[in-house]
Design an enzyme around this catalytic site. Structure first.
Site, PDB file in Angstrom:
ATOM      1  N   SER A   6     -80.797  84.919  -7.095  1.00  0.00           N
ATOM      2  CA  SER A   6     -79.523  85.545  -6.737  1.00  0.00           C
ATOM      3  C   SER A   6     -79.394  85.597  -5.227  1.00  0.00           C
ATOM      4  O   SER A   6     -80.062  84.843  -4.499  1.00  0.00           O
ATOM      5  CB  SER A   6     -79.425  86.950  -7.361  1.00  0.00           C
ATOM      6  OG  SER A   6     -78.108  87.458  -7.248  1.00  0.00           O
ATOM      7  N   ASN A   7     -78.536  86.461  -4.719  1.00  0.00           N
ATOM      8  CA  ASN A   7     -78.326  86.602  -3.281  1.00  0.00           C
ATOM      9  C   ASN A   7     -77.960  88.053  -2.984  1.00  0.00           C
ATOM     10  O   ASN A   7     -77.938  88.902  -3.890  1.00  0.00           O
ATOM     11  CB  ASN A   7     -77.251  85.632  -2.792  1.00  0.00           C
ATOM     12  CG  ASN A   7     -75.946  85.808  -3.537  1.00  0.00           C
ATOM     13  OD1 ASN A   7     -75.291  86.845  -3.449  1.00  0.00           O
ATOM     14  ND2 ASN A   7     -75.558  84.782  -4.295  1.00  0.00           N
ATOM     15  N   HIS A   8     -77.629  88.352  -1.727  1.00  0.00           N
ATOM     16  CA  HIS A   8     -77.448  89.734  -1.287  1.00  0.00           C
ATOM     17  C   HIS A   8     -76.009  90.239  -1.389  1.00  0.00           C
ATOM     18  O   HIS A   8     -75.710  91.333  -0.893  1.00  0.00           O
ATOM     19  CB  HIS A   8     -77.914  89.881   0.168  1.00  0.00           C
ATOM     20  CG  HIS A   8     -79.379  89.634   0.355  1.00  0.00           C
ATOM     21  ND1 HIS A   8     -80.347  90.447  -0.191  1.00  0.00           N
ATOM     22  CD2 HIS A   8     -80.042  88.652   1.016  1.00  0.00           C
ATOM     23  CE1 HIS A   8     -81.543  89.986   0.146  1.00  0.00           C
ATOM     24  NE2 HIS A   8     -81.386  88.894   0.869  1.00  0.00           N
ATOM     25  N   ALA A  29     -70.187  85.129  -4.220  1.00  0.00           N
ATOM     26  CA  ALA A  29     -71.288  84.341  -3.658  1.00  0.00           C
ATOM     27  C   ALA A  29     -72.041  83.719  -4.834  1.00  0.00           C
ATOM     28  O   ALA A  29     -72.914  84.345  -5.432  1.00  0.00           O
ATOM     29  CB  ALA A  29     -72.204  85.230  -2.819  1.00  0.00           C
TER      30      ALA A  29
END
Length: 228
Positions: free
Chosen positions: A32-34, A99
């Site tokens: 995943s990402n932030h 995102a």
């Protein structure tokens, strides 16, 4: 002074994507990402306040569902693609602020992968590119807007994305700039379209969302795919 909000988007149907995606490795782990989803949620709320009928396609975030907005919860990039592609033909604009993970594990383990001695490799494959698909399947009068978060060559990379994906506008920002990017209450966007660039100051995400909507709906939309 009149504090009545603008209703200039009355009758418009807008899909907004927000937050991260999660690409499963096994039942415990994921890629995943932030992203926190705050920018996308601010856009959905601003569009609602300006009279639009809004569908918010949201990855996993810790934000409350906005009142008066249809919320579609998704997890993976494939989920996001399915949700947006099923709705795109009926909407006047898609604003892709999520995102989205570019890659996912090629195979997902049924059970938790146990730690072993030595290294481990995970084979990855591309996820569906929803924004490119939208650009290739756009309908008459529809506006498409994407986001570009960069760490270098922000404007050059973002303008390239505008062309490649056949969209009306790219909202560019830099992860390196303090006060912009993931997890902040503010953002510094440059709104890039075919003919111009509008460099916004550092704004609250709510104010940036309003400015984004004003710019996007001031543009003449590109032709439907296949039209001259």
């Amino acid at each position: 002074m009149d504090d009545t909000p603008m209703r200039d988007l009355e009758g418009m149907r807008i899909v907004v994507t927000a937050g991260p995606t999660q690409e499963a490795i096994d039942p415990v782990r994921f890629i995943s990402n932030h992203s926190t989803g705050r920018m996308g949620y601010a856009i959905a709320e601003a569009a609602r306040d300006r009279g639009a009928q809004v569908t918010l396609v949201s990855g996993p975030v810790a934000l409350a569902a906005p009142d008066g907005v249809e919320l579609v919860r998704i997890v993976s990039a494939q989920d996001l693609f399915d949700a947006v592609s099923a709705r795109h033909a009926e909407c006047d604009a898609v604003i892709a602020a999520a995102a989205v993970a570019d890659y996912r594990p090629k195979t997902v383990a049924d059970n938790k992968m146990k730690k072993k001695d030595g290294d481990m490799s995970i084979e990855l494959e591309r996820t569906p590119d929803t924004l490119s698909w939208l650009g290739a399947h756009r309908v008459a009068g529809q506006r498409l807007c994407g986001f570009s978060m960069e760490t270098c060559n922000v404007l050059e990379n973002s303008r390239g994305k505008l062309t490649r994906k056949n969209v009306d506008m790219i909202c560019a920002n830099s992860l390196r700039e303090e006060g912009a990017g993931f997890g902040t209450a503010t953002n510094h966007l440059t709104l890039i379209s075919r003919d111009r660039e509008v460099d916004l100051p550092m704004l609250s995400k709510a104010d940036a969302a309003d400015a984004l909507l004003t710019e996007l709906f001031s543009l003449a939309p590109l032709p439907a795919t296949g039209e001259e």
